[in-house]
Design a protein around this motif. Structure first.
Motif, short mmCIF file in Angstrom:
data_model
loop_
_atom_site.label_atom_id
_atom_site.label_comp_id
_atom_site.label_asym_id
_atom_site.label_seq_id
_atom_site.Cartn_x
_atom_site.Cartn_y
_atom_site.Cartn_z
N PHE A 43 39.92 34.56 39.58
CA PHE A 43 38.84 34.47 40.55
C PHE A 43 39.17 33.28 41.44
O PHE A 43 39.39 32.18 40.95
CB PHE A 43 37.50 34.25 39.84
N ILE A 44 39.24 33.52 42.74
CA ILE A 44 39.61 32.47 43.69
C ILE A 44 38.50 32.31 44.73
O ILE A 44 38.00 33.30 45.27
CB ILE A 44 40.93 32.83 44.41
N CYS A 45 38.14 31.07 44.98
CA CYS A 45 37.19 30.75 46.05
C CYS A 45 37.99 30.07 47.16
O CYS A 45 38.72 29.12 46.90
CB CYS A 45 36.10 29.83 45.52
N PHE A 46 37.86 30.57 48.39
CA PHE A 46 38.65 30.01 49.48
C PHE A 46 37.88 30.04 50.80
O PHE A 46 36.90 30.77 50.94
CB PHE A 46 39.99 30.75 49.62
N ASP A 47 38.35 29.25 51.72
CA ASP A 47 37.78 29.19 53.07
C ASP A 47 36.27 28.96 53.05
O ASP A 47 35.54 29.50 53.88
CB ASP A 47 38.15 30.47 53.82
N PHE A 48 35.81 28.19 52.08
CA PHE A 48 34.42 27.76 51.92
C PHE A 48 33.43 28.85 51.51
O PHE A 48 32.48 28.57 50.81
CB PHE A 48 33.91 27.04 53.18
N VAL A 49 33.60 30.09 51.96
CA VAL A 49 32.59 31.12 51.67
C VAL A 49 33.15 32.39 51.03
O VAL A 49 32.39 33.25 50.61
CB VAL A 49 31.83 31.53 52.96
N ASN A 50 34.47 32.54 50.95
CA ASN A 50 35.06 33.78 50.47
C ASN A 50 35.50 33.70 49.01
O ASN A 50 35.91 32.64 48.54
CB ASN A 50 36.28 34.16 51.32
N THR A 51 35.42 34.84 48.33
CA THR A 51 35.92 34.93 46.97
C THR A 51 36.83 36.15 46.84
O THR A 51 36.65 37.15 47.55
CB THR A 51 34.78 35.04 45.93
N PHE A 52 37.78 36.05 45.93
CA PHE A 52 38.70 37.15 45.64
C PHE A 52 38.90 37.21 44.14
O PHE A 52 39.11 36.18 43.50
CB PHE A 52 40.04 36.91 46.35
N ALA A 53 38.82 38.40 43.58
CA ALA A 53 39.00 38.58 42.14
C ALA A 53 40.06 39.64 41.89
O ALA A 53 40.21 40.58 42.67
CB ALA A 53 37.69 38.99 41.48
N LEU A 54 40.78 39.46 40.80
CA LEU A 54 41.82 40.41 40.40
C LEU A 54 41.83 40.45 38.88
O LEU A 54 41.76 39.41 38.22
CB LEU A 54 43.18 39.93 40.94
N ASP A 55 41.89 41.65 38.33
CA ASP A 55 41.94 41.83 36.88
C ASP A 55 42.98 42.92 36.62
O ASP A 55 42.76 44.08 36.98
CB ASP A 55 40.56 42.24 36.35
N LEU A 56 44.11 42.55 36.04
CA LEU A 56 45.21 43.48 35.86
C LEU A 56 45.66 43.58 34.41
O LEU A 56 45.77 42.56 33.72
CB LEU A 56 46.44 43.03 36.66
N GLU A 57 45.94 44.80 33.99
CA GLU A 57 46.70 45.01 32.76
C GLU A 57 48.15 44.97 33.22
O GLU A 57 48.59 45.81 34.02
CB GLU A 57 46.36 46.36 32.14
N LEU A 58 48.88 43.97 32.79
CA LEU A 58 50.23 43.73 33.29
C LEU A 58 51.21 44.84 32.90
O LEU A 58 51.05 45.48 31.85
CB LEU A 58 50.74 42.38 32.80
N ALA A 59 52.23 45.05 33.72
CA ALA A 59 53.22 46.10 33.50
C ALA A 59 54.09 45.80 32.28
O ALA A 59 54.72 46.71 31.74
CB ALA A 59 54.08 46.27 34.74
#
Length: 101
Positions: A43-59
């Motif tokens: 979970f990443i918070c960036f540019d003061f107001v944006n969030t990005f999430a990623l959940d992966l079962e790795l290869a």
């Protein structure tokens, strides 16, 4: 905070896979990274107001204790140490529901 899309890509070199997530002005204190032998969740918070999430079962399997996360100027870089020497054709499969993405 609002959900945003970030461009990301990966490459592999020898015993490691490097994932780059392109996000500027990342706030480290508001980020979370979880790496297990078969899963990457972030979970990443960036540019003061944006969030990005990623959940992966790795290869493939990784060695969590030998992986590292670096927050650089224009990106977040995650280096995953492979559990074996196999080549990955993809990073993994998403475990996120469409509503979470």
């Amino acid at each position: 905070k609002k959900k945003a899309l970030c461009r990301y890509d990966f490459f592999q070199q020898g015993p490691q896979v490097t994932l780059s997530i392109y996000a500027k002005k990342v706030h480290p204190e508001q980020c979370e990274f979880q790496i297990s032998a078969t899963r990457l969740k972030l979970f990443i918070c960036f540019d003061f107001v944006n969030t990005f999430a990623l959940d992966l079962e790795l290869a493939g399997r990784v060695r969590p204790g030998e992986c590292k996360v670096e927050i650089l100027g224009p990106k977040v870089e995650i280096v995953l140490k492979k559990g074996d020497g196999s080549s990955w054709t993809e990073l993994g499969n998403s475990l996120m529901a469409e509503d979470d993405a």
